[in-house]
Design a protein around this motif. Structure first.
Motif, PDB file in Angstrom:
ATOM      1  N   THR A   1       0.833  -1.205   0.000  1.00  0.00           N
ATOM      2  CA  THR A   1       0.000   0.000   0.000  1.00  0.00           C
ATOM      3  C   THR A   1       0.864   1.250   0.000  1.00  0.00           C
ATOM      4  N   THR A   2       1.927   1.257   0.773  1.00  0.00           N
ATOM      5  CA  THR A   2       2.830   2.405   0.811  1.00  0.00           C
ATOM      6  C   THR A   2       3.497   2.615  -0.546  1.00  0.00           C
ATOM      7  N   ALA A   3       3.916   1.532  -1.184  1.00  0.00           N
ATOM      8  CA  ALA A   3       4.562   1.640  -2.496  1.00  0.00           C
ATOM      9  C   ALA A   3       3.594   2.181  -3.546  1.00  0.00           C
ATOM     10  N   VAL A   4       2.358   1.705  -3.522  1.00  0.00           N
ATOM     11  CA  VAL A   4       1.364   2.195  -4.483  1.00  0.00           C
ATOM     12  C   VAL A   4       1.065   3.665  -4.212  1.00  0.00           C
ATOM     13  N   ASP A   5       0.923   4.035  -2.937  1.00  0.00           N
ATOM     14  CA  ASP A   5       0.658   5.437  -2.595  1.00  0.00           C
ATOM     15  C   ASP A   5       1.780   6.343  -3.078  1.00  0.00           C
ATOM     16  N   THR A   6       3.009   5.884  -2.966  1.00  0.00           N
ATOM     17  CA  THR A   6       4.152   6.671  -3.424  1.00  0.00           C
ATOM     18  C   THR A   6       4.093   6.886  -4.930  1.00  0.00           C
ATOM     19  N   LYS A   7       3.737   5.835  -5.656  1.00  0.00           N
ATOM     20  CA  LYS A   7       3.678   5.951  -7.116  1.00  0.00           C
ATOM     21  C   LYS A   7       2.495   6.777  -7.593  1.00  0.00           C
ATOM     22  N   LEU A   8       1.420   6.812  -6.814  1.00  0.00           N
ATOM     23  CA  LEU A   8       0.218   7.536  -7.224  1.00  0.00           C
ATOM     24  C   LEU A   8       0.068   8.901  -6.560  1.00  0.00           C
ATOM     25  N   GLN A   9       1.098   9.377  -5.893  1.00  0.00           N
ATOM     26  CA  GLN A   9       0.971  10.622  -5.140  1.00  0.00           C
ATOM     27  C   GLN A   9       0.757  11.837  -6.034  1.00  0.00           C
ATOM     28  N   ASN A  10       1.227  11.807  -7.262  1.00  0.00           N
ATOM     29  CA  ASN A  10       1.067  12.955  -8.162  1.00  0.00           C
ATOM     30  C   ASN A  10      -0.145  12.840  -9.076  1.00  0.00           C
ATOM     31  N   ILE A  11      -0.943  11.803  -8.892  1.00  0.00           N
ATOM     32  CA  ILE A  11      -2.148  11.605  -9.695  1.00  0.00           C
ATOM     33  C   ILE A  11      -3.296  12.400  -9.071  1.00  0.00           C
TER      34      ILE A  11
ATOM     35  N   HIS B   1     -16.330 -14.275   2.662  1.00  0.00           N
ATOM     36  CA  HIS B   1     -16.007 -13.444   1.502  1.00  0.00           C
ATOM     37  C   HIS B   1     -16.401 -11.996   1.769  1.00  0.00           C
ATOM     38  N   PHE B   2     -17.571 -11.798   2.366  1.00  0.00           N
ATOM     39  CA  PHE B   2     -18.029 -10.452   2.693  1.00  0.00           C
ATOM     40  C   PHE B   2     -17.040  -9.753   3.623  1.00  0.00           C
ATOM     41  N   LYS B   3     -16.565 -10.462   4.650  1.00  0.00           N
ATOM     42  CA  LYS B   3     -15.586  -9.872   5.582  1.00  0.00           C
ATOM     43  C   LYS B   3     -14.301  -9.505   4.862  1.00  0.00           C
ATOM     44  N   GLN B   4     -13.844 -10.350   3.937  1.00  0.00           N
ATOM     45  CA  GLN B   4     -12.619 -10.063   3.192  1.00  0.00           C
ATOM     46  C   GLN B   4     -12.804  -8.833   2.316  1.00  0.00           C
ATOM     47  N   VAL B   5     -13.946  -8.736   1.650  1.00  0.00           N
ATOM     48  CA  VAL B   5     -14.232  -7.566   0.809  1.00  0.00           C
ATOM     49  C   VAL B   5     -14.285  -6.310   1.667  1.00  0.00           C
ATOM     50  N   TRP B   6     -14.941  -6.404   2.823  1.00  0.00           N
ATOM     51  CA  TRP B   6     -15.037  -5.257   3.737  1.00  0.00           C
ATOM     52  C   TRP B   6     -13.643  -4.808   4.171  1.00  0.00           C
ATOM     53  N   TYR B   7     -12.791  -5.753   4.508  1.00  0.00           N
ATOM     54  CA  TYR B   7     -11.421  -5.446   4.919  1.00  0.00           C
ATOM     55  C   TYR B   7     -10.661  -4.751   3.782  1.00  0.00           C
ATOM     56  N   GLU B   8     -10.785  -5.283   2.575  1.00  0.00           N
ATOM     57  CA  GLU B   8     -10.075  -4.692   1.438  1.00  0.00           C
ATOM     58  C   GLU B   8     -10.594  -3.294   1.113  1.00  0.00           C
ATOM     59  N   LEU B   9     -11.908  -3.105   1.167  1.00  0.00           N
ATOM     60  CA  LEU B   9     -12.461  -1.776   0.909  1.00  0.00           C
ATOM     61  C   LEU B   9     -12.014  -0.782   1.976  1.00  0.00           C
ATOM     62  N   ASN B  10     -11.957  -1.223   3.214  1.00  0.00           N
ATOM     63  CA  ASN B  10     -11.502  -0.362   4.304  1.00  0.00           C
ATOM     64  C   ASN B  10     -10.047   0.059   4.086  1.00  0.00           C
ATOM     65  N   ARG B  11      -9.220  -0.868   3.651  1.00  0.00           N
ATOM     66  CA  ARG B  11      -7.815  -0.542   3.406  1.00  0.00           C
ATOM     67  C   ARG B  11      -7.633   0.270   2.122  1.00  0.00           C
ATOM     68  N   ALA B  12      -8.602   0.197   1.197  1.00  0.00           N
ATOM     69  CA  ALA B  12      -8.492   0.890  -0.081  1.00  0.00           C
ATOM     70  C   ALA B  12      -8.842   2.372   0.030  1.00  0.00           C
ATOM     71  N   PHE B  13      -9.422   2.804   1.160  1.00  0.00           N
ATOM     72  CA  PHE B  13      -9.690   4.228   1.352  1.00  0.00           C
ATOM     73  C   PHE B  13      -8.361   4.981   1.363  1.00  0.00           C
ATOM     74  N   TYR B  14      -8.227   5.996   0.529  1.00  0.00           N
ATOM     75  CA  TYR B  14      -6.990   6.764   0.562  1.00  0.00           C
ATOM     76  C   TYR B  14      -7.120   8.012   1.393  1.00  0.00           C
ATOM     77  N   THR B  15      -8.314   8.320   1.859  1.00  0.00           N
ATOM     78  CA  THR B  15      -8.506   9.368   2.862  1.00  0.00           C
ATOM     79  C   THR B  15      -9.205   8.718   4.048  1.00  0.00           C
ATOM     80  N   LYS B  16      -8.700   8.940   5.214  1.00  0.00           N
ATOM     81  CA  LYS B  16      -9.258   8.302   6.400  1.00  0.00           C
ATOM     82  C   LYS B  16     -10.354   9.186   6.984  1.00  0.00           C
ATOM     83  N   ASN B  17     -11.445   8.532   7.417  1.00  0.00           N
ATOM     84  CA  ASN B  17     -12.522   9.246   8.074  1.00  0.00           C
ATOM     85  C   ASN B  17     -12.100   9.629   9.481  1.00  0.00           C
TER      86      ASN B  17
END
Length: 91
Positions: free
Chosen positions: A27-37, A73-89
């Motif tokens: 996640t950190t590596a992807v964030d670094t690469k997408l920081q200027n997008i 499967h629902f729990k796994q999707v929920w976990y992934e969506l939670n981690r996919a937020f790039y702005t934290k609530n």
């Protein structure tokens, strides 16, 4: 017997810790690469490319996977969506 069980438990926790570290590094590596997008057009604040997908949520219900899910499967999707937020609530 106690030593074997203790060894297995330690090995399990070490693997779990390593997996968690790998996910955070990805996640950190992807964030670094997408920081200027410009992400202003993304209204959901979710970028699925930020996480390693185990649940295959992108293919779900697209003819590739069945259209029903399980609780696991629902729990796994929920976990992934939670981690996919790039702005934290903050609320």
């Amino acid at each position: 017997m106690k030593k074997i069980i203790t060894g297995i438990l330690l090995l399990f926790f070490a693997i779990q810790f390593q997996a968690q570290t790998t996910l955070e590094k990805y996640t950190t590596a992807v964030d670094t690469k997408l920081q200027n997008i410009d992400k202003s057009s993304i209204t959901s604040n979710i970028l699925l490319d930020r996480v390693i997908s185990v649940s295959s949520i992108v293919e779900f219900n697209q003819g590739v996977r069945q259209d029903t899910t399980s609780f696991t499967h629902f729990k796994q999707v929920w976990y992934e969506l939670n981690r996919a937020f790039y702005t934290k609530n903050t609320s």
